[in-house]
Design a protein around this motif. Structure first.
Motif, PDB file in Angstrom:
ATOM      1  N   SER A 282       0.820  -1.323  -0.094  1.00 45.91           N
ATOM      2  CA  SER A 282       0.008   0.053  -0.022  1.00 45.91           C
ATOM      3  C   SER A 282       0.890   1.151   0.059  1.00 45.91           C
ATOM      4  O   SER A 282       2.113   1.327   0.266  1.00 45.91           O
ATOM      5  N   GLY A 283       0.252   2.490  -0.230  1.00 41.20           N
ATOM      6  CA  GLY A 283       0.795   3.623  -0.192  1.00 41.20           C
ATOM      7  C   GLY A 283       1.525   3.966   1.351  1.00 41.20           C
ATOM      8  O   GLY A 283       2.654   4.748   1.638  1.00 41.20           O
ATOM      9  N   THR A 284       0.673   3.421   2.230  1.00 42.88           N
ATOM     10  CA  THR A 284       0.941   3.791   3.463  1.00 42.88           C
ATOM     11  C   THR A 284       2.229   2.916   4.100  1.00 42.88           C
ATOM     12  O   THR A 284       3.035   3.453   4.609  1.00 42.88           O
ATOM     13  N   ALA A 285       2.167   1.566   3.661  1.00 41.94           N
ATOM     14  CA  ALA A 285       3.446   0.957   3.736  1.00 41.94           C
ATOM     15  C   ALA A 285       4.747   1.326   3.056  1.00 41.94           C
ATOM     16  O   ALA A 285       5.776   1.494   3.711  1.00 41.94           O
ATOM     17  N   ALA A 286       4.295   2.036   1.809  1.00 41.21           N
ATOM     18  CA  ALA A 286       5.597   2.584   1.382  1.00 41.21           C
ATOM     19  C   ALA A 286       6.221   3.767   2.013  1.00 41.21           C
ATOM     20  O   ALA A 286       7.509   4.080   2.445  1.00 41.21           O
ATOM     21  N   LEU A 287       5.142   4.653   2.612  1.00 37.54           N
ATOM     22  CA  LEU A 287       5.556   5.653   3.459  1.00 37.54           C
ATOM     23  C   LEU A 287       6.409   5.252   4.759  1.00 37.54           C
ATOM     24  O   LEU A 287       7.437   5.644   5.197  1.00 37.54           O
ATOM     25  N   GLU A 288       5.952   4.146   5.286  1.00 37.96           N
ATOM     26  CA  GLU A 288       6.445   3.568   6.467  1.00 37.96           C
ATOM     27  C   GLU A 288       7.728   3.188   6.249  1.00 37.96           C
ATOM     28  O   GLU A 288       8.850   3.359   7.047  1.00 37.96           O
ATOM     29  N   ILE A 289       8.063   2.441   5.382  1.00 41.14           N
ATOM     30  CA  ILE A 289       9.167   1.842   4.756  1.00 41.14           C
ATOM     31  C   ILE A 289      10.165   3.096   4.776  1.00 41.14           C
ATOM     32  O   ILE A 289      11.471   2.853   5.158  1.00 41.14           O
ATOM     33  N   ALA A 290       9.883   4.124   3.835  1.00 39.97           N
ATOM     34  CA  ALA A 290      10.815   5.226   3.701  1.00 39.97           C
ATOM     35  C   ALA A 290      11.034   5.856   4.855  1.00 39.97           C
ATOM     36  O   ALA A 290      12.226   6.303   5.207  1.00 39.97           O
ATOM     37  N   TYR A 291      10.291   6.032   6.003  1.00 36.97           N
ATOM     38  CA  TYR A 291      10.497   6.870   7.071  1.00 36.97           C
ATOM     39  C   TYR A 291      11.476   5.931   8.005  1.00 36.97           C
ATOM     40  O   TYR A 291      12.254   6.291   8.685  1.00 36.97           O
ATOM     41  N   ARG A 292      11.274   4.665   8.084  1.00 36.40           N
ATOM     42  CA  ARG A 292      11.963   3.868   8.612  1.00 36.40           C
ATOM     43  C   ARG A 292      13.408   3.960   8.086  1.00 36.40           C
ATOM     44  O   ARG A 292      14.435   4.104   8.664  1.00 36.40           O
ATOM     45  N   TYR A 293      13.634   3.799   6.846  1.00 36.57           N
ATOM     46  CA  TYR A 293      14.964   3.848   6.234  1.00 36.57           C
ATOM     47  C   TYR A 293      15.712   5.409   6.450  1.00 36.57           C
ATOM     48  O   TYR A 293      16.770   5.367   7.195  1.00 36.57           O
TER      49      TYR A 293
END
Ligand SMILES: Cc1ncc(COP(=O)(O)O)c(C=O)c1O
Length: 369
Positions: A58-69
């Motif tokens: 999802s877009g939300t997963a994409a956001l969380e992954i980028a923030y975690r990175y």
């Protein structure tokens, strides 16, 4: 006539390609990590013009992954108050604190001066949302602000598949771009899905690991805390076929917007958000500014009676959502531009398969209501 706000676009040859691909998936029994995932990622990266694209659930997963990175834990991330709440919620999921900023009344997107005021020693990055698909000309200023202050620059391009400014596509401006492929978006992966774009090879490697429980190259070894953020083969197949169709989808949506612009810019009480020079926009939504909030409400009600579905972009903005009022003590008056403009914005139906009759019906309903 009943006109929905949006509709996905699948011409018969695309439906056929998807059905053939589905047969292949069924007969091979390969439902994850197969050839369609690679095909979607390669096609999307080629389209946007980045070295990497990583498909996720999802877009939300994409956001969380980028923030975690970018390791936002215990840090601040500046996000617009005018967005879908997922942009800032995902900062919280990654352990950081979203700091909301106001918008530019002309573009509905972040205002660079307001961003500047909110940078502190705790700030880790800035997220620009291309609202409705518009890329603000302030993008260069925001990008250079981030460089000067050593902050990551993220594009939330959930609305902006196929949009570009100065020939650079949405998703290719930032250190990272994220896209949502939800059913309502410019393209879909068949319901839910998302994708990350970047030129950063390390981000791509970590994102691929995080989307599958933090697994590293050697199977069975989990190096970091990940999650189940995979996109399945049937979803990737739909995303691949839609990406190949994306330029045409954007052209068709722009043609509808042009028809709307032509009529509505002559109206005394309505104001379209006209496309700025050197811009291409996929028009995830077609926003129209009404002179007062009361007129906006009345127009929405009259259009509903005529069978024309409408929406907002966004009302209420994040700071006035009950959850943020409670969590961060935001209140009315905190973001005056967003409050004034967004309470007056109505969005009209727009989609690639919209017929001339449907567009004319919407125009007629707006002008005569
Ligand atoms: C601006 C914006 N960011 C992020 C998201 C989250 O994407 P998803 O619904 O695919 O998780 C959405 C909407 O759905 C959105 O509109």
């Amino acid at each position: 006539m009943n006109i929905p706000t949006t509709k996905p676009y699948f011409p018969p040859e695309d439906a056929e390609e998807i059905l053939e691909g589905m047969e292949e998936i069924l007969s091979s029994g390969r439902f994850i990590k197969g050839k369609f995932l690679s095909a979607f990622e390669e096609e999307f990266a080629r389209f946007v013009g980045t070295k990497h694209a990583i498909a996720v659930s999802s877009g939300t997963a994409a956001l969380e992954i980028a923030y975690r990175y970018f390791y936002v834990k215990d840090k601040e991330v500046i996000t617009p108050t005018n967005t879908f709440i997922a942009t800032s919620n995902a900062v919280l999921y990654a352990g950081g604190k979203p700091v909301l900023a106001d918008m530019d009344a002309r573009t509905l997107c972040l205002d660079a001066d307001d961003v500047k005021k909110r940078i502190t020693p705790q700030t880790r990055g800035v997220v620009l949302v291309h609202v409705a698909g518009f890329i603000t000309p302030q993008i260069e200023e925001i990008q250079s602000l981030c460089r000067t202050h050593n902050l990551f620059f993220m594009e939330d391009a959930a609305h902006a598949h196929g949009s570009s400014y100065k020939d650079v596509k949405a998703g290719a401006w930032g250190d990272v771009g994220i896209f949502s492929c939800l059913a309502t978006k410019v393209i879909t992966t068949g319901g839910v899905g998302g994708i990350i774009t970047t030129n950063d090879g390390e981000l791509a490697r970590i994102a691929r690991s995080l989307r599958f429980h933090g697994e590293d190259k050697s199977r069975g070894i989990q190096d970091r805390l990940g999650n189940d953020w995979m996109l399945s083969e049937p979803q990737a197949l739909v995303g691949y076929v839609q990406t190949k169709r994306l330029s045409e989808i954007v052209e068709k949506r722009m043609a509808v917007a042009k028809k709307y612009d032509k009529i509505f810019q002559e109206h005394a009480f309505l104001k379209p958000f006209l496309l700025l020079p050197e811009s291409i926009c996929g028009y995830y939504k077609y926003p129209l500014l009404v002179d007062t909030a009361a007129h906006r409400k009345a127009l929405g009600e009259r259009l509903k009676k005529a069978g024309v579905a409408t929406g907002s972009s966004y009302w209420p903005p994040c700071h006035l959502q009950p959850v943020y009022k409670k969590e961060f003590r935001y209140k009315e008056g905190d973001f005056s531009v967003a409050e004034d403009v967004l309470s007056r914005v109505i969005t009209l139906p727009i989609y690639a398969g919209m017929t001339d009759e449907e567009a004319a019906y919407v125009i007629d309903a707006v002008m005569n209501s």
